[in-house]
Design a protein around this motif. Structure first.
Motif, PDB file in Angstrom:
ATOM      1  N   UNK A   1       0.813  -1.275  -0.001  1.00  0.00           N
ATOM      2  CA  UNK A   1       0.139   0.004  -0.003  1.00  0.00           C
ATOM      3  C   UNK A   1       0.936   1.375   0.182  1.00  0.00           C
ATOM      4  N   UNK A   2       0.173   2.464  -0.286  1.00  0.00           N
ATOM      5  CA  UNK A   2       0.847   3.724  -0.155  1.00  0.00           C
ATOM      6  C   UNK A   2       1.641   4.035   0.979  1.00  0.00           C
ATOM      7  N   UNK A   3       1.333   3.444   2.365  1.00  0.00           N
ATOM      8  CA  UNK A   3       1.708   3.913   3.454  1.00  0.00           C
ATOM      9  C   UNK A   3       3.028   3.106   3.778  1.00  0.00           C
ATOM     10  N   UNK A   4       3.298   3.156   5.005  1.00  0.00           N
ATOM     11  CA  UNK A   4       4.507   2.411   5.221  1.00  0.00           C
ATOM     12  C   UNK A   4       4.215   1.254   6.460  1.00  0.00           C
ATOM     13  N   UNK A   5       4.939   0.185   6.287  1.00  0.00           N
ATOM     14  CA  UNK A   5       5.863  -0.123   5.221  1.00  0.00           C
ATOM     15  C   UNK A   5       5.064  -0.842   4.204  1.00  0.00           C
ATOM     16  N   UNK A   6       5.523  -0.564   2.775  1.00  0.00           N
ATOM     17  CA  UNK A   6       5.063  -1.268   1.619  1.00  0.00           C
ATOM     18  C   UNK A   6       4.922  -2.637   1.706  1.00  0.00           C
ATOM     19  N   UNK A   7       4.244  -3.554   0.956  1.00  0.00           N
ATOM     20  CA  UNK A   7       4.396  -5.084   0.884  1.00  0.00           C
ATOM     21  C   UNK A   7       4.542  -5.410  -0.584  1.00  0.00           C
ATOM     22  N   UNK A   8       4.306  -4.580  -1.508  1.00  0.00           N
ATOM     23  CA  UNK A   8       4.649  -4.903  -2.928  1.00  0.00           C
ATOM     24  C   UNK A   8       4.861  -3.709  -3.815  1.00  0.00           C
ATOM     25  N   UNK A   9       5.199  -3.790  -5.178  1.00  0.00           N
ATOM     26  CA  UNK A   9       5.417  -2.581  -5.773  1.00  0.00           C
ATOM     27  C   UNK A   9       4.363  -3.109  -7.006  1.00  0.00           C
ATOM     28  N   UNK A  10       3.561  -2.317  -7.511  1.00  0.00           N
ATOM     29  CA  UNK A  10       2.617  -2.147  -8.506  1.00  0.00           C
ATOM     30  C   UNK A  10       3.197  -1.681 -10.014  1.00  0.00           C
ATOM     31  N   UNK A  11       3.278  -2.428 -10.671  1.00  0.00           N
ATOM     32  CA  UNK A  11       3.750  -1.940 -12.260  1.00  0.00           C
ATOM     33  C   UNK A  11       2.198  -1.821 -13.065  1.00  0.00           C
ATOM     34  N   UNK A  12       2.285  -0.625 -13.647  1.00  0.00           N
ATOM     35  CA  UNK A  12       0.989  -0.387 -14.650  1.00  0.00           C
ATOM     36  C   UNK A  12       1.226   0.156 -16.019  1.00  0.00           C
ATOM     37  N   UNK A  13       0.714  -0.324 -17.063  1.00  0.00           N
ATOM     38  CA  UNK A  13       0.975   0.526 -18.411  1.00  0.00           C
ATOM     39  C   UNK A  13      -0.354   0.826 -18.957  1.00  0.00           C
ATOM     40  N   UNK A  14      -0.483   2.151 -19.014  1.00  0.00           N
ATOM     41  CA  UNK A  14      -1.934   2.656 -19.372  1.00  0.00           C
ATOM     42  C   UNK A  14      -1.784   3.290 -20.846  1.00  0.00           C
ATOM     43  N   UNK A  15      -2.850   3.145 -21.583  1.00  0.00           N
ATOM     44  CA  UNK A  15      -2.791   3.724 -22.942  1.00  0.00           C
ATOM     45  C   UNK A  15      -4.120   4.516 -23.086  1.00  0.00           C
ATOM     46  N   UNK A  16      -4.052   5.142 -24.284  1.00  0.00           N
ATOM     47  CA  UNK A  16      -5.445   5.826 -24.537  1.00  0.00           C
ATOM     48  C   UNK A  16      -6.116   5.275 -26.006  1.00  0.00           C
ATOM     49  N   UNK A  17      -5.957   4.292 -26.047  1.00  0.00           N
ATOM     50  CA  UNK A  17      -6.708   3.378 -27.290  1.00  0.00           C
ATOM     51  C   UNK A  17      -7.996   3.462 -26.969  1.00  0.00           C
ATOM     52  N   UNK A  18      -8.782   2.452 -27.945  1.00  0.00           N
ATOM     53  CA  UNK A  18      -9.949   2.328 -27.991  1.00  0.00           C
ATOM     54  C   UNK A  18     -10.545   1.414 -26.829  1.00  0.00           C
ATOM     55  N   UNK A  19      -9.677   0.600 -26.136  1.00  0.00           N
ATOM     56  CA  UNK A  19     -10.402   0.130 -25.029  1.00  0.00           C
ATOM     57  C   UNK A  19     -10.469  -1.485 -25.292  1.00  0.00           C
ATOM     58  N   UNK A  20     -10.884  -2.388 -24.799  1.00  0.00           N
ATOM     59  CA  UNK A  20     -11.296  -3.869 -24.626  1.00  0.00           C
ATOM     60  C   UNK A  20     -12.707  -4.200 -24.851  1.00  0.00           C
ATOM     61  N   UNK A  21     -13.166  -4.678 -26.005  1.00  0.00           N
ATOM     62  CA  UNK A  21     -14.675  -5.122 -25.792  1.00  0.00           C
ATOM     63  C   UNK A  21     -14.675  -6.386 -25.051  1.00  0.00           C
ATOM     64  N   UNK A  22     -16.162  -6.568 -24.657  1.00  0.00           N
ATOM     65  CA  UNK A  22     -16.632  -7.612 -23.391  1.00  0.00           C
ATOM     66  C   UNK A  22     -16.202  -9.008 -23.895  1.00  0.00           C
ATOM     67  N   UNK A  23     -16.491  -9.198 -25.404  1.00  0.00           N
ATOM     68  CA  UNK A  23     -16.248 -10.501 -25.857  1.00  0.00           C
ATOM     69  C   UNK A  23     -14.978 -10.734 -26.120  1.00  0.00           C
ATOM     70  N   UNK A  24     -13.978  -9.652 -26.288  1.00  0.00           N
ATOM     71  CA  UNK A  24     -12.665 -10.072 -26.617  1.00  0.00           C
ATOM     72  C   UNK A  24     -11.879 -10.116 -25.041  1.00  0.00           C
ATOM     73  N   UNK A  25     -12.368  -9.674 -24.077  1.00  0.00           N
ATOM     74  CA  UNK A  25     -11.871  -9.804 -22.653  1.00  0.00           C
ATOM     75  C   UNK A  25     -12.142 -10.982 -22.252  1.00  0.00           C
TER      76      UNK A  25
END
Length: 677
Positions: free
Chosen positions: A599-623
């Motif tokens: 978590x953002x507080x102390x002490x942390x338990x893990x590190x979160x990596x994220x990759x965000x785009x501004x594309x058209x998204x993912x359809x439900x049937x594709x997800x």
């Protein structure tokens, strides 16, 4: 004349006199039997009349007990009505007066709070008043215990009776009833009704007290109250029944004197009736016994045939042995199993003909232990039997003590199962498993080839780009004053080529370890270092697509425990997918790489990596099929990138997730554990 006197005369005690004595003895015995029978019949008739008298008295006693129970139940209903309708002391006293006039068995009614403090009281107009209620505070111990029990059970409880003295040496036996007043589960107080036992008995019908006495006694026989008196007679009959009152059980005793039944007027009737009944009874019993015998024989024959049919249809072998180890029973399944007839096995002891010679000593010792009771009962054990034709086969034996109907052990009962088919099925299953493992290994080899070809595309493309750039620099010729800059660019490109070639080798080793399901070499790596390694490749593709790259990875983040090459490949795949998603007509092309402590507080338990785009998204049937191997929405895609990324993240103990981004686009994220120590 002298010739006539020469005939011999019979000796005394011979001939007719001896037969006469014998006949007299038989008649005497018959007379004794008849007299005994008549006396028995008379005694039975007299006993029957006495039993009938006792039965009548017991019937009256049961009726009296039922009447008392009904009267006490009606009293409880009236008390419940008083407790439910009156909540003020003045109104309660006014309502209790008429109720005491209707119930002559009540001496006093009291209303007490939950602490048994007196709130209101009223006395019966038919009896001299009891001592003032104020002098009865606090209440006696028996009443206090009865009220405590009533509060626990939420029902009425009677206190044991007590003697209340009256002027003139008299007194009343008083029994108090404590009824809790409840509102839901909350105790509001108690309603106490003092009963006089003589008044309770006075409520019985007059026909029960006419010519007999009714009394209430303790369980030990102490008489508490009596109503009525028995007639004078030669014998007193007594009937008793327990009144199971909550908290104070009592005995209702009914005594009545009766004249002894007459004997002589009933002798003839008893004799004729007794003989007739005896004759008819004998005939009926004989007929019934004959029918029962026939029914029992038919049921026995049916049970035997059913048991034999059931034993013959079993596929499990049954074997019974006595306490000396001799066979006493075998079913057809056991005979078919070993190849011997029943007469060849029954009566045989150790060694058995179906024991293999090399195991005969071992089986004999085991049988001795079993017969001695040293072996555990009802446990299955595997063994090997020998058929009559010499073939051996595995068996599973369950053995238990054979207990007779009288509860005594008479031997041992065994259930024997042929395990040949099971062993054959196990061998087939083992062979099928080996074939499946071989097929899985072949499939793994194919998957490894596909993964390697997919993962090597990126470093090889980078190598090709840098090599082409280097050739262009060399073929263009050096410009004036640009030798040092060109050499620096060529050196940088060649360094990048070497790095990507080494990276391709690492990818090959990592994919091979992944396919072999072997743990790769993990180490502590700073999140910023992981992102900086893949940043040149991501920037190169971002420039081609004219996309803006934003990196948010604080240098102060703690190190994570991972295999760097595989995590870098995950970041490259996610960044490349995000850039390609924005290439399909996105207005604002922004790719954001982010790492943060969780978590953002102390002490942390893990590190979160994220990759965000501004594309058209993912359809439900594709997800639904996004992480399925070989599923892709790209014309030239292989459908292995996200599947590989998920496998790598799961091997690191995390989970690859995706979610829509506002106002548009998609965010892929995963967690990596912190490096310890």
């Amino acid at each position: 004349m002298t010739d006539m006197h020469s005939w011999p005369t019979p000796l005394p005690g011979h001939g007719a006199p001896a037969n006469a004595w014998r006949r007299r003895g038989l008649w005497g015995m018959l007379v004794l039997v008849v007299v005994g029978l008549l006396a028995t019949l008379v005694w039975l008739a007299r006993s029957y009349e006495m039993e009938q008298t006792q039965r009548d008295l017991e019937r009256d006693n049961s009726y009296a007990a039922q009447a008392l129970r009904q009267r006490l139940a009606r009293n409880l209903q009236d008390l419940h009505g008083l407790a439910a309708t009156q909540t003020e002391a003045v109104g309660w006293t006014a309502a209790a007066g008429p109720m005491l006039g209707e119930h002559r068995e009540w001496l006093r009614l009291q209303w007490r709070d939950p602490q048994l403090q007196l709130l209101a009281a009223a006395d019966s107009p038919y009896y001299a008043p009891l001592p003032a209620p104020e002098s009865d505070l606090p209440p006696n111990v028996d009443l206090g215990q009865a009220c405590a029990q009533a509060a626990k059970t939420a029902g009425p409880v009677y206190a044991p009776s007590r003697f209340v003295p009256r002027p003139g040496g008299l007194g009343d036996e008083v029994m108090e009833l404590c009824l809790p007043i409840l509102h839901g589960t909350r105790l509001l107080g108690y309603l106490v009704a003092a009963h006089t036992l003589e008044g309770v008995l006075a409520q019985l019908p007059t026909q029960l007290t006419r010519g007999q006495s009714v009394s209430l006694t303790e369980l030990d026989g102490t008489r508490l109250a009596v109503q009525g008196a028995p007639r004078r007679g030669t014998r007193v009959f007594v009937a008793q029944q327990v009144l199971d009152l909550p908290g104070a059980p009592m005995v209702l005793r009914l005594e009545g004197a009766r004249q002894l039944p007459d004997v002589f007027p009933n002798v003839l009737t008893a004799l004729v009736t007794g003989l007739s009944i005896a004759l008819v009874t004998v005939l009926v019993l004989l007929a019934r016994d004959f029918r029962r015998r026939q029914a029992a024989e038919a049921e026995l024959a049916q049970a035997l045939s059913f048991r034999k049919a059931m034993e013959d249809s079993l596929v499990t072998g049954l074997r019974a042995r006595d306490l000396q180890g001799r066979i006493t029973y075998v079913n057809p399944a056991f005979c078919a199993m070993v190849g011997y007839e029943p007469h060849e096995l029954i009566g045989r002891g150790a060694p058995m003909p179906y024991w293999p010679p090399e195991h005969a000593h071992e089986y004999g010792e085991r049988q001795v232990q079993r017969l001695a009771g040293q072996a555990p009962g009802r446990d299955g054990f595997e063994s090997v039997f020998l058929r009559k034709d010499g073939t051996r086969f595995p068996v599973l034996i369950f053995e238990a003590p054979l207990i007779a109907a009288v509860g005594k052990q008479t031997g041992w009962m065994s259930a024997v199962m042929d395990m040949t088919a099971l062993r054959r099925a196990e061998e087939l299953s083992r062979a099928s498993q080996e074939r499946l493992q071989a097929s899985a290994r072949l499939a793994t080899v194919g998957e490894m080839a596909s993964l390697m070809s997919h993962e090597l595309n990126q470093p090889l493309a980078v190598i090709s780009s840098y090599a082409t750039g280097s050739l262009n620099l060399l073929q263009g010729g050096p410009a004036a004053g640009a030798d040092a800059a060109m050499l620096h660019d060529v050196r940088t490109a060649l360094t990048r080529i070497a790095d990507q070639a080494g990276r391709a080798g690492k990818v090959i080793h990592s994919v091979r370890d992944l396919v072999r399901q072997r743990s790769t070499a993990r180490q502590a790596v700073a999140p910023r270092e992981l992102v900086d390694t893949v940043l040149p490749l991501v920037q190169l593709q971002a420039r081609k697509l004219d996309a803006l790259l934003q990196v948010d990875v604080p240098p102060t983040l703690p190190a994570v425990w991972c295999e760097p090459t595989m995590i870098e490949q995950v970041l490259i795949n996610l960044a490349r997918n995000g850039l390609q998603a924005m290439d399909q007509g996105a207005a604002a092309r922004v790719l954001r790489l982010r790492a943060r402590a969780v978590p953002d507080g102390e002490p942390p338990s893990a590190v979160e990596f994220s990759v965000a785009d501004t594309g058209c998204g993912i359809a439900d049937d594709v997800a639904e099929q996004l992480f399925t191997p070989f599923f892709t929405t790209k014309d030239e895609g292989m459908g292995l990138g996200l599947s590989l990324c998920r496998t790598v993240v799961e091997q690191h103990g995390g989970k690859l997730l995706h979610a829509p981004q506002s106002p548009r686009g998609t965010v892929f994220s995963f967690l990596l554990p912190l490096a310890r120590g």
